[in-house]
Design a protein around this motif. Sequence first.
Motif, PDB file in Angstrom:
ATOM      1  N   ALA A  25       0.831  -1.202   0.000  1.00 19.34           N
ATOM      2  CA  ALA A  25       0.000   0.000   0.000  1.00 19.34           C
ATOM      3  C   ALA A  25       0.866   1.253   0.000  1.00 19.34           C
ATOM      4  CB  ALA A  25      -0.932  -0.005   1.216  1.00 19.34           C
ATOM      5  N   ALA A  26       1.957   1.226   0.772  1.00 17.54           N
ATOM      6  CA  ALA A  26       2.880   2.366   0.794  1.00 17.54           C
ATOM      7  C   ALA A  26       3.488   2.582  -0.586  1.00 17.54           C
ATOM      8  CB  ALA A  26       3.974   2.131   1.831  1.00 17.54           C
ATOM      9  N   ALA A  27       3.845   1.499  -1.260  1.00 19.15           N
ATOM     10  CA  ALA A  27       4.397   1.613  -2.615  1.00 19.15           C
ATOM     11  C   ALA A  27       3.368   2.205  -3.569  1.00 19.15           C
ATOM     12  CB  ALA A  27       4.859   0.249  -3.107  1.00 19.15           C
ATOM     13  N   ASN A  28       2.093   1.819  -3.422  1.00 13.96           N
ATOM     14  CA  ASN A  28       1.040   2.377  -4.270  1.00 13.96           C
ATOM     15  C   ASN A  28       0.891   3.880  -4.061  1.00 13.96           C
ATOM     16  OD1 ASN A  28       0.490  -0.190  -5.232  1.00 13.96           O
ATOM     17  ND2 ASN A  28      -1.168  -0.557  -3.783  1.00 13.96           N
ATOM     18  N   LEU A  29       0.933   4.296  -2.797  1.00 21.28           N
ATOM     19  CA  LEU A  29       0.836   5.730  -2.497  1.00 21.28           C
ATOM     20  C   LEU A  29       2.026   6.492  -3.063  1.00 21.28           C
ATOM     21  CD1 LEU A  29      -0.427   5.499   1.191  1.00 21.28           C
ATOM     22  CD2 LEU A  29      -1.726   6.381  -0.752  1.00 21.28           C
ATOM     23  N   LEU A  30       3.208   5.929  -2.927  1.00 18.98           N
ATOM     24  CA  LEU A  30       4.401   6.573  -3.460  1.00 18.98           C
ATOM     25  C   LEU A  30       4.363   6.644  -4.980  1.00 18.98           C
ATOM     26  CD1 LEU A  30       7.147   4.986  -1.156  1.00 18.98           C
ATOM     27  CD2 LEU A  30       6.317   7.348  -1.113  1.00 18.98           C
ATOM     28  N   GLN A  31       3.787   5.620  -5.620  1.00 23.08           N
ATOM     29  CA  GLN A  31       3.685   5.631  -7.079  1.00 23.08           C
ATOM     30  C   GLN A  31       2.836   6.800  -7.557  1.00 23.08           C
ATOM     31  OE1 GLN A  31       5.317   3.212  -9.189  1.00 23.08           O
ATOM     32  NE2 GLN A  31       4.862   4.932 -10.554  1.00 23.08           N
ATOM     33  N   MET A  32       1.793   7.145  -6.814  1.00 22.92           N
ATOM     34  CA  MET A  32       0.982   8.304  -7.156  1.00 22.92           C
ATOM     35  C   MET A  32       1.806   9.576  -7.091  1.00 22.92           C
ATOM     36  SD  MET A  32      -2.862   7.766  -5.673  1.00 22.92           S
ATOM     37  CE  MET A  32      -3.408   9.140  -6.695  1.00 22.92           C
ATOM     38  N   LEU A  33       2.735   9.630  -6.131  1.00 22.74           N
ATOM     39  CA  LEU A  33       3.602  10.794  -6.007  1.00 22.74           C
ATOM     40  C   LEU A  33       4.571  10.884  -7.187  1.00 22.74           C
ATOM     41  CD1 LEU A  33       4.393  13.215  -4.332  1.00 22.74           C
ATOM     42  CD2 LEU A  33       5.881  11.748  -2.947  1.00 22.74           C
ATOM     43  N   VAL A  34       5.009   9.730  -7.698  1.00 21.72           N
ATOM     44  CA  VAL A  34       5.864   9.727  -8.888  1.00 21.72           C
ATOM     45  C   VAL A  34       5.148  10.430 -10.040  1.00 21.72           C
ATOM     46  CG1 VAL A  34       7.013   8.293 -10.618  1.00 21.72           C
ATOM     47  CG2 VAL A  34       7.096   7.629  -8.216  1.00 21.72           C
ATOM     48  N   TYR A  35       3.867  10.109 -10.246  1.00 18.03           N
ATOM     49  CA  TYR A  35       3.097  10.746 -11.310  1.00 18.03           C
ATOM     50  C   TYR A  35       2.858  12.230 -11.015  1.00 18.03           C
ATOM     51  CZ  TYR A  35       2.066   5.885 -12.563  1.00 18.03           C
ATOM     52  OH  TYR A  35       2.172   4.558 -12.913  1.00 18.03           O
ATOM     53  N   ALA A  36       2.634  12.544  -9.738  1.00 17.16           N
ATOM     54  CA  ALA A  36       2.358  13.932  -9.367  1.00 17.16           C
ATOM     55  C   ALA A  36       3.544  14.842  -9.644  1.00 17.16           C
ATOM     56  CB  ALA A  36       1.967  14.013  -7.888  1.00 17.16           C
ATOM     57  N   ILE A  37       4.749  14.311  -9.523  1.00 23.92           N
ATOM     58  CA  ILE A  37       5.951  15.112  -9.763  1.00 23.92           C
ATOM     59  C   ILE A  37       5.958  15.650 -11.185  1.00 23.92           C
ATOM     60  CG2 ILE A  37       8.456  14.919 -10.080  1.00 23.92           C
ATOM     61  CD1 ILE A  37       8.474  13.182  -7.561  1.00 23.92           C
ATOM     62  N   ASP A  38       5.601  14.797 -12.155  1.00 22.85           N
ATOM     63  CA  ASP A  38       5.551  15.257 -13.543  1.00 22.85           C
ATOM     64  C   ASP A  38       4.589  16.427 -13.696  1.00 22.85           C
ATOM     65  OD1 ASP A  38       7.362  13.355 -14.471  1.00 22.85           O
ATOM     66  OD2 ASP A  38       5.808  11.858 -14.766  1.00 22.85           O
ATOM     67  N   VAL A  39       3.424  16.332 -13.052  1.00 25.81           N
ATOM     68  CA  VAL A  39       2.428  17.396 -13.155  1.00 25.81           C
ATOM     69  C   VAL A  39       2.954  18.692 -12.540  1.00 25.81           C
ATOM     70  CG1 VAL A  39       0.096  18.117 -12.474  1.00 25.81           C
ATOM     71  CG2 VAL A  39       0.530  15.752 -13.153  1.00 25.81           C
ATOM     72  N   ILE A  40       3.624  18.573 -11.405  1.00 25.00           N
ATOM     73  CA  ILE A  40       4.139  19.758 -10.714  1.00 25.00           C
ATOM     74  C   ILE A  40       5.113  20.531 -11.598  1.00 25.00           C
ATOM     75  CG2 ILE A  40       5.598  20.510  -8.796  1.00 25.00           C
ATOM     76  CD1 ILE A  40       4.373  18.189  -7.167  1.00 25.00           C
ATOM     77  N   PHE A  41       6.009  19.827 -12.272  1.00 24.63           N
ATOM     78  CA  PHE A  41       7.000  20.496 -13.111  1.00 24.63           C
ATOM     79  C   PHE A  41       6.400  20.967 -14.439  1.00 24.63           C
ATOM     80  CE2 PHE A  41       9.923  18.439 -10.200  1.00 24.63           C
ATOM     81  CZ  PHE A  41      10.956  19.365 -10.095  1.00 24.63           C
ATOM     82  N   VAL A  42       5.608  20.128 -15.072  1.00 21.95           N
ATOM     83  CA  VAL A  42       5.061  20.470 -16.384  1.00 21.95           C
ATOM     84  C   VAL A  42       4.067  21.624 -16.282  1.00 21.95           C
ATOM     85  CG1 VAL A  42       3.641  19.606 -18.301  1.00 21.95           C
ATOM     86  CG2 VAL A  42       5.453  18.178 -17.352  1.00 21.95           C
ATOM     87  N   ALA A  43       3.346  21.726 -15.161  1.00 15.16           N
ATOM     88  CA  ALA A  43       2.360  22.791 -14.993  1.00 15.16           C
ATOM     89  C   ALA A  43       3.002  24.169 -15.138  1.00 15.16           C
ATOM     90  CB  ALA A  43       1.670  22.665 -13.642  1.00 15.16           C
ATOM     91  N   ARG A  44       4.291  24.276 -14.818  1.00 11.00           N
ATOM     92  CA  ARG A  44       4.992  25.560 -14.910  1.00 11.00           C
ATOM     93  C   ARG A  44       5.337  25.918 -16.354  1.00 11.00           C
ATOM     94  NH1 ARG A  44       9.804  25.062 -10.701  1.00 11.00           N
ATOM     95  NH2 ARG A  44      10.194  27.194 -11.441  1.00 11.00           N
ATOM     96  N   LEU A  45       5.123  25.006 -17.287  1.00 10.70           N
ATOM     97  CA  LEU A  45       5.395  25.277 -18.701  1.00 10.70           C
ATOM     98  C   LEU A  45       4.199  25.900 -19.404  1.00 10.70           C
ATOM     99  CD1 LEU A  45       7.233  21.955 -19.661  1.00 10.70           C
ATOM    100  CD2 LEU A  45       8.277  24.180 -19.175  1.00 10.70           C
ATOM    101  N   GLY A  46       3.025  25.911 -18.758  1.00 13.32           N
ATOM    102  CA  GLY A  46       1.853  26.525 -19.361  1.00 13.32           C
ATOM    103  C   GLY A  46       0.720  25.532 -19.582  1.00 13.32           C
ATOM    104  N   GLU A  47      -0.450  26.068 -19.911  1.00 11.72           N
ATOM    105  CA  GLU A  47      -1.654  25.244 -20.051  1.00 11.72           C
ATOM    106  C   GLU A  47      -1.545  24.237 -21.202  1.00 11.72           C
ATOM    107  OE1 GLU A  47      -5.118  27.624 -20.390  1.00 11.72           O
ATOM    108  OE2 GLU A  47      -5.035  28.392 -18.339  1.00 11.72           O
TER     109      GLU A  47
END
Length: 459
Positions: A25-47
């Motif tokens: 379960a901890a690995a599953n939660l961390l995997q969601m964070l892996v995906y979230a990182i991409d969103v955090i960085f890409v969001a700064r590039l624009g809509e």
Amino acid sequence: MAEPAAPSLWRTELGATLRLAAPLAAANLLQMLVYAIDVIFVARLGETALAASSLATTLFGLMMWCLIGLTGACAPLIAAELGRRAHAVREVRRSVRMALWLAAGTGLLAMLVSANGEALLLLSGQDAEVARQAGSFLAILLWATIPNIMAGVLRNFVSALGRPVFATAITGLAILVNALGNYVLVFGNWGAPALGLDGSAISSVITAFVMLGAYALAIRTDRRLRRYRVFGRWWRPEWQRLRDLLRIGLPISLIIMAEGGLFSSAAFLMGLLGQAELAGHTVALQVAALAFQIPFGVGQAATIRVGYHYGAGNVAAIAAAGKAALVVAVSYMIIPAALMILAPRFVLSLYVDPADPANAAMVGHAVGFLAIAAAFQLFDGLQAVLAGTLRGLQDTRMPLILALIGYWLIGFTTSVALGFFSPLAGNGIWLGLAAGLVVVSLLLGRRWQRRAVLGLVPA
């Protein structure tokens, strides 16, 4: 002497389930964070870049989940082989080898789909510039396909062999690698070229290969895992084992597609109602998905524990393993359900600022959706665990039919009816999602309850 045995067996299975489920379960939660990182960085590039990344990762992610589910059929096979005999080295190695073959073969097909990502998105009516950027993103991301699926196979292997903590540690490593890769390649830090959206895709590819390498290293250095020599004679086919993987895995893959398709279609229906409804749906669904990772991990553990006893022919232990998993999941799901009802704005603050007037409409919708999500949390956890217990019995074909009935015949039609032919609108769409989950959990629960009558357990 028969009476005292049951509590002891129950306590044993409860402890074994918790020890296995917690790191998964901890690995599953961390995997969601892996995906979230991409969103955090890409969001700064624009809509436009964010939209392109979202479309690309949605397509890529659905393929990955389906193919990891397909090759994940090795988990119940490995567990059954371990339960069937004390020295199952050769049989376990065959299952892992053929699962890796399957990962490579199906991965090539998924790479072909990704290579034509721009054309597919244009056919779906997406904006030309968004489709172009998404296609460029997928043209790089496709190289992560096979290592991602193979890493999923090795995750199942180490978990079934009692080393689920490796999955947690390696997923944590993936977070660090992906964050560092995005930081360096997206914006050109530390002297690297600023590659923008393509840099995020390259970072994901690097992360996939690092995860695969980390699993291989863990297997080679751990004494218990090393003795299985899962990379030995990798060229040797085992056609019957491959057929077993397809027999069990194809329905699992289609179930994932059915459930994922229902929630994807809900987003499309919300978009027809309005942007505020779609935004509220997206945020509320992220909260529900976060809560779901715990019972999903419990379901993975249930597959292994039930599969082990299925191989051993221990009917009483099968029942105890299933009961333990269900009790753990139900006990947990009460917590997120209570938070969604009692403190919805606090929960939403994990993703948005509820106090910002610009978010008022979105938050209003999301609060209503969370109230419905709280009501179906219990059933969502139940269907995840029940699906896992039935997979442990290598029963996947009928659960696929039950999933199609629940998710599409009941869930989708109810969402359309209540969303567009009643004043409930967005809440009606979510009530349809709830109806689908309730029906699937009840149908799977009935099948689990009648497992002996249906001949799913050893006589």
